[in-house]
Design an enzyme around this catalytic site. Structure first.
Site, PDB file in Angstrom:
ATOM      1  N   SER A 101      -4.544  -0.589   4.359  1.00 24.85           N
ATOM      2  CA  SER A 101      -4.592  -0.575   2.894  1.00 24.85           C
ATOM      3  C   SER A 101      -5.754  -1.361   2.334  1.00 24.85           C
ATOM      4  O   SER A 101      -6.096  -2.430   2.850  1.00 24.85           O
ATOM      5  CB  SER A 101      -3.326  -1.216   2.337  1.00 24.85           C
ATOM      6  OG  SER A 101      -2.323  -0.275   2.335  1.00 24.85           O
ATOM      7  N   GLY A 102      -6.338  -0.853   1.278  1.00 23.24           N
ATOM      8  CA  GLY A 102      -7.450  -1.553   0.623  1.00 23.24           C
ATOM      9  C   GLY A 102      -8.782  -1.248   1.267  1.00 23.24           C
ATOM     10  O   GLY A 102      -9.828  -1.497   0.687  1.00 23.24           O
TER      11      GLY A 102
ATOM     12  N   HIS B   3      -2.009  -3.158  -4.453  1.00 23.22           N
ATOM     13  CA  HIS B   3      -0.714  -3.493  -3.844  1.00 23.22           C
ATOM     14  C   HIS B   3      -0.809  -4.590  -2.790  1.00 23.22           C
ATOM     15  O   HIS B   3       0.210  -5.120  -2.361  1.00 23.22           O
ATOM     16  CB  HIS B   3      -0.018  -2.232  -3.313  1.00 23.22           C
ATOM     17  CG  HIS B   3      -0.495  -1.727  -1.997  1.00 23.22           C
ATOM     18  ND1 HIS B   3      -1.335  -0.644  -1.866  1.00 23.22           N
ATOM     19  CD2 HIS B   3      -0.245  -2.147  -0.749  1.00 23.22           C
ATOM     20  CE1 HIS B   3      -1.566  -0.430  -0.591  1.00 23.22           C
ATOM     21  NE2 HIS B   3      -0.934  -1.325   0.115  1.00 23.22           N
TER      22      HIS B   3
HETATM   23  N1  ARG Z   1       0.341   0.921   2.303  1.00 28.72           N
HETATM   24  C1  ARG Z   1      -0.194   0.735   3.604  1.00 28.72           C
HETATM   25  C2  ARG Z   1      -0.744  -0.675   3.776  1.00 28.72           C
HETATM   26  O1  ARG Z   1      -0.372  -1.523   3.026  1.00 28.72           O
HETATM   27  C3  ARG Z   1      -1.204   1.747   3.967  1.00 28.72           C
HETATM   28  C4  ARG Z   1      -0.666   3.091   3.903  1.00 28.72           C
HETATM   29  C5  ARG Z   1      -1.546   4.140   4.347  1.00 28.72           C
HETATM   30  N2  ARG Z   1      -0.698   5.074   4.961  1.00 28.72           N
HETATM   31  C6  ARG Z   1      -1.064   6.225   5.381  1.00 28.72           C
HETATM   32  N3  ARG Z   1      -0.212   6.945   6.009  1.00 28.72           N
HETATM   33  N4  ARG Z   1      -2.280   6.675   5.165  1.00 28.72           N
HETATM   34  O2  ARG Z   1      -1.452  -0.957   4.693  1.00 28.72           O
END
Ligand code: ARG
Length: 419
Positions: A369-370, A228
């Protein structure tokens, strides 16, 4: 008259001759000057060349990380304390063995120093992790140098190793998942500051030099991250990867050659949230840049085991981002619990894994993320468990972080990277 005429005729000739001499002298001086200028230019260029060489190569030592088992040294708990006499003595014996090995080899001019980074236990015996430092090597020769070092070591280890008995089958060069710093000193929501070299596989994935996602080094030329991160930005030329503890002082900026997103990933669905990044040129491992270990596809990280998530993501939902890499210590939550009605109500699939606490408090957040979720085995070797993927806000009760389950995609990773 005739004489006079002759004299008059002679005179211009003499003048002419004098002038030619003068000219010749002047020409000599001029070409002398040119030669002098050329000489000065050459000397200046050479000096600049030498300075550049020492700045670029002289300051970039490279490190190899090796480990081996000592079959005649019983493990002693005091080895765990870096300033104990036991540790100092063992370190001295190993260093002197390494010095002897390399000083008598073809690599004697490149070899600088070595030290014991860690002493571990294996069935009562002792395993040492040793860092070897070498001088200036061109990036593309790194593999050749590594092979040469490996051969020199293997030759030595099966031969005369003095008072130390080494199990040559235990010998490993540049393994994964190990820190080379001696002892590391929670922002991820509820996180702590990390120490330099504590998570040497952590990278910052940047789009036009702005941190967007985390990524994990899994070999010297591949990183693992989330699909993503690339939803509206698939061109590798706008992406780069950096390492180091501070975002403001990133080490080793690497350009990206290729991004491979899982072919079944469909935004905004969370399944198949995995991608691999191929670097334009391989990184040289250092004490603070190293790869993590990938688990086998059939490995099972038990629920409730300790895991650590790291990243430069925000400290809370819509919060600010830290400059220092953060770590969040948490536990694996099994999928059945994570699928409970009050938690994620059946949306957690087999390729996902939950980690955190049902009471909330510690979690990954936007910008993480990642990045890696890792777990260390009994030997202190770190394995990649998950990739930060999604969550309902950050650190809320009953809303733990959801990660891409690395074991589930292990064969996909191998099919793309050969690792
Ligand atoms: N989708 C988020 C990003 O792009 C990270 C999400 C992780 N969230 C969580 N509550 N663990 O950085």
């Amino acid at each position: 008259m005739a004489k006079g005429q002759l004299q008059r005729q002679e005179q211009p000739w003499t003048i002419l001759q004098n002038r030619t001499e003068l000219d010749r002298n002047m020409k000599l001086t001029r070409s002398g000057k040119i030669a002098l200028i050329i000489l000065v230019v050459i000397i200046v260029a050479a000096v600049i060349g030498v300075i550049v060489y020492f700045v670029v190569y002289g300051k970039t030592p490279f490190y190899y990380h090796i480990s081996f088992k000592l079959t005649n040294v019983e493990y002693d708990n005091k080895f765990g304390k870096p300033y104990s006499q036991e540790y100092i003595d063992l370190n001295e014996r190993i260093v002197s063995l390494m010095n002897k090995t390399f000083q008598a080899s073809k690599m004697r001019r490149q070899y600088v120093i070595s030290h014991v980074a860690k002493v571990r236990e294996d069935n009562g015996k002792t395993i040492v992790d040793v860092v070897l430092k070498f001088k200036s090597c061109y990036n593309n020769n790194a593999a050749i140098f590594r092979d040469r070092a490996r051969n020199i070591l293997l030759q030595k280890l099966i031969g005369d190793t003095g008072s130390l008995c080494i199990d040559s089958s235990s010998f490993q060069l540049s393994g994964c998942g190990r820190r080379t710093i001696l002892s590391p000193g929670n922002k991820i929501a509820g996180g702590l500051d990390s120490a330099e070299g504590e998570w040497p596989w952590q990278a910052s994935l940047q789009q036009n030099n702005i941190h967007r996602c985390g990524a994990t080094l899994i070999s010297n030329s591949w990183l693992l991250t989330a699909a993503h991160c690339f939803v509206n930005a698939k061109d590798p030329r706008q992406w780069s990867v950096t390492f180091g503890l501070l975002l403001s002082d990133s080490k080793l900026k690497q350009s990206v050659k290729n991004i491979i997103v899982h072919e079944k990933y469909r935004y905004p669905a969370h399944d198949y949230d995995i991608a691999v990044i191929n670097l334009s040129k391989p990184v040289l491992y250092t004490t603070t840049i190293r790869k993590v270990c990938l688990p086998e596809a059939n490995y099972n990280f038990p629920p409730n085991s300790d895991v650590v998530v790291t990243g430069w993501g925000s400290r809370k939902t819509d919060g600010t981002s830290p400059d220092v890499l953060q770590k969040g210590i948490m536990k694996i939550i099994d999928n059945v619990t994570c699928n409970k009605k009050e938690v994620y109500n059946g949306t957690i699939t087999n390729g996902m894994l939950c980690a955190g606490f049902l009471e909330g408090r510690v979690d990954a957040c936007q910008g993480d993320s990642g990045g890696p979720l890792v777990s260390s085995d009994s030997r202190g070797i770190w394995f990649l468990v998950g990739i930060v993927s999604w969550g309902d806000e950050c650190a809320l009760p009953n809303k733990p972080g959801v990660y891409t389950r690395v074991t589930y995609y292990r064969n996909w990773i191998a099919s793309k990277t050969g690792l």
